[in-house]
Design a protein around this motif. Sequence first.
Motif, short mmCIF file in Angstrom:
data_model
loop_
_atom_site.label_atom_id
_atom_site.label_comp_id
_atom_site.label_asym_id
_atom_site.label_seq_id
_atom_site.Cartn_x
_atom_site.Cartn_y
_atom_site.Cartn_z
N ALA A 28 0.59 -1.40 0.19
CA ALA A 28 0.14 0.05 -0.19
C ALA A 28 0.90 1.25 -0.04
CB ALA A 28 -0.99 0.11 1.26
N GLY A 29 0.57 2.23 -0.96
CA GLY A 29 1.68 3.60 -0.92
C GLY A 29 0.33 4.61 -1.04
N SER A 30 1.01 5.69 -0.69
CA SER A 30 0.43 7.15 -0.90
C SER A 30 0.98 7.96 -1.74
CB SER A 30 0.14 7.56 0.68
OG SER A 30 -0.46 8.86 0.57
N VAL A 31 0.24 8.77 -2.50
CA VAL A 31 0.78 9.70 -3.29
C VAL A 31 0.42 11.16 -2.88
CG1 VAL A 31 0.71 8.03 -5.34
CG2 VAL A 31 -1.39 9.66 -5.06
N GLY A 32 -0.27 11.46 -1.71
CA GLY A 32 0.03 12.59 -1.11
C GLY A 32 -1.03 13.44 -1.99
N GLY A 33 -2.19 13.07 -2.71
CA GLY A 33 -2.91 13.89 -3.40
C GLY A 33 -2.55 14.32 -4.72
N ALA A 34 -1.50 13.93 -5.11
CA ALA A 34 -0.98 14.15 -6.68
C ALA A 34 -2.18 13.71 -7.74
CB ALA A 34 0.35 13.48 -6.80
N PRO A 35 -2.19 14.56 -8.75
CA PRO A 35 -3.11 14.32 -9.63
C PRO A 35 -2.89 12.91 -10.44
CG PRO A 35 -2.49 16.60 -9.72
CD PRO A 35 -1.67 15.75 -8.97
N LEU A 36 -3.73 12.35 -10.79
CA LEU A 36 -3.59 10.85 -11.13
C LEU A 36 -2.87 10.95 -12.63
CD1 LEU A 36 -7.05 9.02 -10.79
CD2 LEU A 36 -4.97 8.85 -9.44
N ILE A 37 -3.11 11.82 -13.28
CA ILE A 37 -2.03 11.92 -14.61
C ILE A 37 -0.30 12.03 -14.16
CG2 ILE A 37 -2.25 14.40 -14.76
CD1 ILE A 37 -2.12 11.87 -17.60
N VAL A 38 -0.23 12.72 -13.13
CA VAL A 38 1.30 13.08 -12.66
C VAL A 38 1.74 11.52 -11.99
CG1 VAL A 38 2.62 13.98 -10.87
CG2 VAL A 38 0.90 15.36 -11.99
N VAL A 39 0.74 10.95 -11.28
CA VAL A 39 1.20 9.35 -10.97
C VAL A 39 1.39 8.55 -12.15
CG1 VAL A 39 0.54 7.69 -9.34
CG2 VAL A 39 0.11 9.92 -8.61
N LYS A 40 0.41 8.53 -12.90
CA LYS A 40 0.67 7.61 -13.97
C LYS A 40 1.83 8.12 -14.81
CE LYS A 40 -1.76 6.18 -18.35
NZ LYS A 40 -2.78 6.40 -19.09
N GLN A 41 2.29 9.29 -15.02
CA GLN A 41 3.49 9.49 -15.75
C GLN A 41 4.73 9.13 -15.01
OE1 GLN A 41 3.11 13.91 -16.22
NE2 GLN A 41 2.03 13.48 -18.44
N TYR A 42 4.67 9.39 -13.84
CA TYR A 42 5.81 8.90 -12.91
C TYR A 42 6.07 7.51 -13.16
CZ TYR A 42 8.46 7.60 -8.71
OH TYR A 42 9.51 7.12 -7.78
N ILE A 43 4.94 6.67 -12.92
CA ILE A 43 4.94 5.07 -13.16
C ILE A 43 5.77 4.57 -14.40
CG2 ILE A 43 3.65 2.85 -12.94
CD1 ILE A 43 1.79 4.24 -11.02
N GLU A 44 5.03 5.39 -15.45
CA GLU A 44 5.38 5.14 -16.75
C GLU A 44 6.72 5.22 -17.04
OE1 GLU A 44 2.42 6.91 -19.21
OE2 GLU A 44 0.93 5.39 -18.93
N GLN A 45 7.43 6.17 -16.36
CA GLN A 45 8.97 6.59 -16.60
C GLN A 45 9.86 5.91 -15.83
OE1 GLN A 45 9.04 11.02 -15.95
NE2 GLN A 45 7.57 11.36 -17.51
N GLN A 46 9.57 4.76 -14.87
CA GLN A 46 10.28 3.88 -14.00
C GLN A 46 10.82 3.03 -14.90
OE1 GLN A 46 10.64 4.53 -10.64
NE2 GLN A 46 9.55 6.62 -11.64
N ASN A 47 12.10 2.71 -14.81
CA ASN A 47 12.89 1.78 -15.43
C ASN A 47 12.28 0.11 -14.91
OD1 ASN A 47 14.79 3.44 -16.44
ND2 ASN A 47 15.90 3.25 -14.89
#
Length: 69
Positions: free
Chosen positions: A47-66
Amino acid sequence: NYPPKVAVTRLVNSLKGVSSRRLRQEFPDLVRHYYRANKLWSGSYFAGSVGGAPLIVVKQYIEQQNRPV
């Protein structure tokens, strides 16, 4: 989103239980494949938390991971 008064463990256990029942109903072959273990999910979870970041920002972050090779 889920109510903040609900414990994460209860939420996860509920999601695993409901999804397991629905998957077994929709895909009867799963019952035969996992007959001995009698469960589809492991007992662990993350379980993790993103602190209220917009979903598009979270999605972009995940997609940019190696990805592991």
